[in-house]
Design a protein around this motif. Structure first.
Motif, PDB file in Angstrom:
ATOM      1  N   LYS A 149     -41.316  -7.623  43.130  1.00 57.55           N
ATOM      2  CA  LYS A 149     -40.856  -7.359  41.759  1.00 57.55           C
ATOM      3  C   LYS A 149     -41.856  -7.892  40.742  1.00 57.55           C
ATOM      4  O   LYS A 149     -42.216  -7.196  39.778  1.00 57.55           O
ATOM      5  CB  LYS A 149     -39.486  -7.987  41.511  1.00 57.55           C
ATOM      6  N   ASN A 150     -42.305  -9.105  40.944  1.00 59.50           N
ATOM      7  CA  ASN A 150     -43.279  -9.693  40.026  1.00 59.50           C
ATOM      8  C   ASN A 150     -44.595  -8.919  40.053  1.00 59.50           C
ATOM      9  O   ASN A 150     -45.235  -8.727  39.007  1.00 59.50           O
ATOM     10  CB  ASN A 150     -43.523 -11.152  40.391  1.00 59.50           C
ATOM     11  N   PHE A 151     -44.979  -8.464  41.218  1.00 65.57           N
ATOM     12  CA  PHE A 151     -46.228  -7.718  41.396  1.00 65.57           C
ATOM     13  C   PHE A 151     -46.199  -6.392  40.637  1.00 65.57           C
ATOM     14  O   PHE A 151     -47.103  -6.086  39.852  1.00 65.57           O
ATOM     15  CB  PHE A 151     -46.461  -7.493  42.889  1.00 65.57           C
ATOM     16  N   VAL A 152     -45.142  -5.601  40.853  1.00 72.29           N
ATOM     17  CA  VAL A 152     -45.078  -4.298  40.183  1.00 72.29           C
ATOM     18  C   VAL A 152     -44.895  -4.457  38.681  1.00 72.29           C
ATOM     19  O   VAL A 152     -45.429  -3.674  37.891  1.00 72.29           O
ATOM     20  CB  VAL A 152     -43.981  -3.383  40.779  1.00 72.29           C
ATOM     21  N   SER A 153     -44.162  -5.479  38.267  1.00 67.50           N
ATOM     22  CA  SER A 153     -43.959  -5.716  36.836  1.00 67.50           C
ATOM     23  C   SER A 153     -45.288  -6.025  36.153  1.00 67.50           C
ATOM     24  O   SER A 153     -45.577  -5.510  35.063  1.00 67.50           O
ATOM     25  CB  SER A 153     -42.984  -6.878  36.620  1.00 67.50           C
ATOM     26  N   GLU A 154     -46.090  -6.841  36.791  1.00 68.20           N
ATOM     27  CA  GLU A 154     -47.382  -7.208  36.221  1.00 68.20           C
ATOM     28  C   GLU A 154     -48.337  -6.018  36.212  1.00 68.20           C
ATOM     29  O   GLU A 154     -49.000  -5.752  35.199  1.00 68.20           O
ATOM     30  CB  GLU A 154     -48.001  -8.352  37.024  1.00 68.20           C
ATOM     31  N   ASP A 159     -41.111  -4.750  32.848  1.00 66.34           N
ATOM     32  CA  ASP A 159     -40.223  -5.680  33.542  1.00 66.34           C
ATOM     33  C   ASP A 159     -39.293  -4.892  34.457  1.00 66.34           C
ATOM     34  O   ASP A 159     -38.243  -4.397  34.039  1.00 66.34           O
ATOM     35  CB  ASP A 159     -39.424  -6.501  32.531  1.00 66.34           C
ATOM     36  N   ALA A 160     -39.686  -4.758  35.708  1.00 72.91           N
ATOM     37  CA  ALA A 160     -38.968  -3.899  36.649  1.00 72.91           C
ATOM     38  C   ALA A 160     -37.550  -4.398  36.892  1.00 72.91           C
ATOM     39  O   ALA A 160     -37.287  -5.603  36.962  1.00 72.91           O
ATOM     40  CB  ALA A 160     -39.733  -3.826  37.967  1.00 72.91           C
ATOM     41  N   TYR A 215     -34.741  -1.114  45.593  1.00 73.69           N
ATOM     42  CA  TYR A 215     -35.127  -0.153  44.553  1.00 73.69           C
ATOM     43  C   TYR A 215     -35.695  -0.894  43.347  1.00 73.69           C
ATOM     44  O   TYR A 215     -35.133  -1.900  42.899  1.00 73.69           O
ATOM     45  CB  TYR A 215     -33.930   0.696  44.111  1.00 73.69           C
ATOM     46  N   TYR A 216     -36.805  -0.360  42.814  1.00 81.86           N
ATOM     47  CA  TYR A 216     -37.450  -0.937  41.643  1.00 81.86           C
ATOM     48  C   TYR A 216     -37.614   0.141  40.580  1.00 81.86           C
ATOM     49  O   TYR A 216     -38.334   1.120  40.786  1.00 81.86           O
ATOM     50  CB  TYR A 216     -38.818  -1.515  42.008  1.00 81.86           C
ATOM     51  N   ALA A 217     -36.901  -0.024  39.478  1.00 75.77           N
ATOM     52  CA  ALA A 217     -37.032   0.883  38.339  1.00 75.77           C
ATOM     53  C   ALA A 217     -38.115   0.328  37.429  1.00 75.77           C
ATOM     54  O   ALA A 217     -37.958  -0.753  36.850  1.00 75.77           O
ATOM     55  CB  ALA A 217     -35.711   0.998  37.590  1.00 75.77           C
ATOM     56  N   CYS A 218     -39.215   1.060  37.290  1.00 80.16           N
ATOM     57  CA  CYS A 218     -40.401   0.545  36.592  1.00 80.16           C
ATOM     58  C   CYS A 218     -40.703   1.286  35.296  1.00 80.16           C
ATOM     59  O   CYS A 218     -41.820   1.186  34.769  1.00 80.16           O
ATOM     60  CB  CYS A 218     -41.602   0.600  37.524  1.00 80.16           C
ATOM     61  N   THR A 223     -44.395   4.555  34.136  1.00 81.09           N
ATOM     62  CA  THR A 223     -44.940   5.108  35.381  1.00 81.09           C
ATOM     63  C   THR A 223     -45.635   6.449  35.182  1.00 81.09           C
ATOM     64  O   THR A 223     -46.302   6.939  36.109  1.00 81.09           O
ATOM     65  CB  THR A 223     -43.839   5.278  36.447  1.00 81.09           C
ATOM     66  N   GLU A 224     -45.491   7.046  33.987  1.00 82.66           N
ATOM     67  CA  GLU A 224     -46.049   8.384  33.801  1.00 82.66           C
ATOM     68  C   GLU A 224     -47.077   8.469  32.667  1.00 82.66           C
ATOM     69  O   GLU A 224     -47.351   9.557  32.163  1.00 82.66           O
ATOM     70  CB  GLU A 224     -44.913   9.398  33.577  1.00 82.66           C
ATOM     71  N   ARG A 225     -47.659   7.357  32.299  1.00 84.32           N
ATOM     72  CA  ARG A 225     -48.662   7.410  31.240  1.00 84.32           C
ATOM     73  C   ARG A 225     -50.073   7.612  31.774  1.00 84.32           C
ATOM     74  O   ARG A 225     -51.039   7.595  31.019  1.00 84.32           O
ATOM     75  CB  ARG A 225     -48.609   6.148  30.381  1.00 84.32           C
TER      76      ARG A 225
END
Length: 252
Positions: A149-154, A159-160, A215-218, A223-225
């Motif tokens: 979670k911390n990895f994908v958020s960064e 903030d996932a 599940y991680y909502a990011c 995610t689409e920029r």
């Protein structure tokens, strides 16, 4: 300077847009100048993005989320009418690519997510798809769900939201950008430890728990920029024209 028709033809061929059954038309949605000197890219054809295109004297607005979605009312009125009127009055073309820009193996949103998250051995989330919309990748080193979670958020600057399952480590990751939370079932079928998308629904909480997939909502926007920027840069290099990117950090 390049011809609009040549840019559209190259994009259609590069993205194989004719091979997708989509929710909106891909390619040229509103026709402006025949000649293009500058492109402005944005995730969504919002009024802010249109105003930026006008201010920057862009000839073409390239987006991931354009207009004329399936199920929308036909009359061009209200908010959408104002947007389209501004584009037409300023002779700016609107070009949108949706699923083809998610799927493309080098220019697409998913391809960039894989690169940013350092995922390896990329494969299709649904092997039956000719042009996979979602993918699977592997972390070089397994992580705990909290560390991931911390990895994908960064990495994604968002903030996932983490909906947990019982698995204690994550290595095999399914992912599909935007509003693809319901593909979590495909991730479960493919024995993924975790699944990433942009948005989250109430039902997703229970699905993550019962399917045993973290599940991680990011963020849909977050995610689409990437795809429009990669495509805009590719067009600029191919046709020797200018491009820029408009960022309006949508928190959804």
């Amino acid at each position: 300077m390049a011809l609009l028709k040549d840019i559209i033809q190259w994009c259609d061929q590069t993205l194989k847009s004719h091979e997708f059954k989509d929710y909106a038309p891909n390619g040229l949605q509103i026709e402006g100048k025949a000649e293009v000197k500058k492109i402005l890219c944005a995730v969504t054809a919002s009024q802010d993005a249109i105003d930026a295109a006008i201010a920057q004297h862009a000839d073409l607005l390239l987006v991931h989320h354009g207009y004329f979605w399936k199920g929308e009312p036909y009359p061009i009125t209200g908010m959408r009418g104002k947007r389209i009127k501004a584009l037409i009055q300023n002779d700016i073309s609107l070009v949108g690519y949706h699923l083809p820009l998610d799927s493309h193996p080098t220019l697409g949103n998913n391809a960039e997510i894989a690169r940013i998250l350092e995922l390896e051995n990329i494969e299709a989330l649904d092997p039956s798809e000719r042009n996979p919309i979602g993918n699977i990748g592997y972390l070089k080193n397994a992580m705990s769900p909290e560390a991931f979670k911390n990895f994908v958020s960064e990495k994604l600057h968002f903030d996932a939201i983490h909906l947990p399952s019982e698995k204690t480590t994550i290595q095999k990751v399914g992912f599909c950008t935007g509003g693809a939370q319901d593909f979590i079932g495909k991730a479960a079928t493919m024995n993924c430890d975790a699944y990433i998308s942009g948005e989250v629904s109430e039902r997703t909480f229970y699905e993550a728990k019962e399917l045993d997939v973290h599940y991680y909502a990011c963020g849909h926007h977050a995610t689409e920029r990437y795809g429009v920027q990669r495509l805009g840069q590719a067009i600029a290099e191919k046709f020797d024209i200018k491009y820029s990117y408009f960022e309006l950090n949508n928190p959804i």
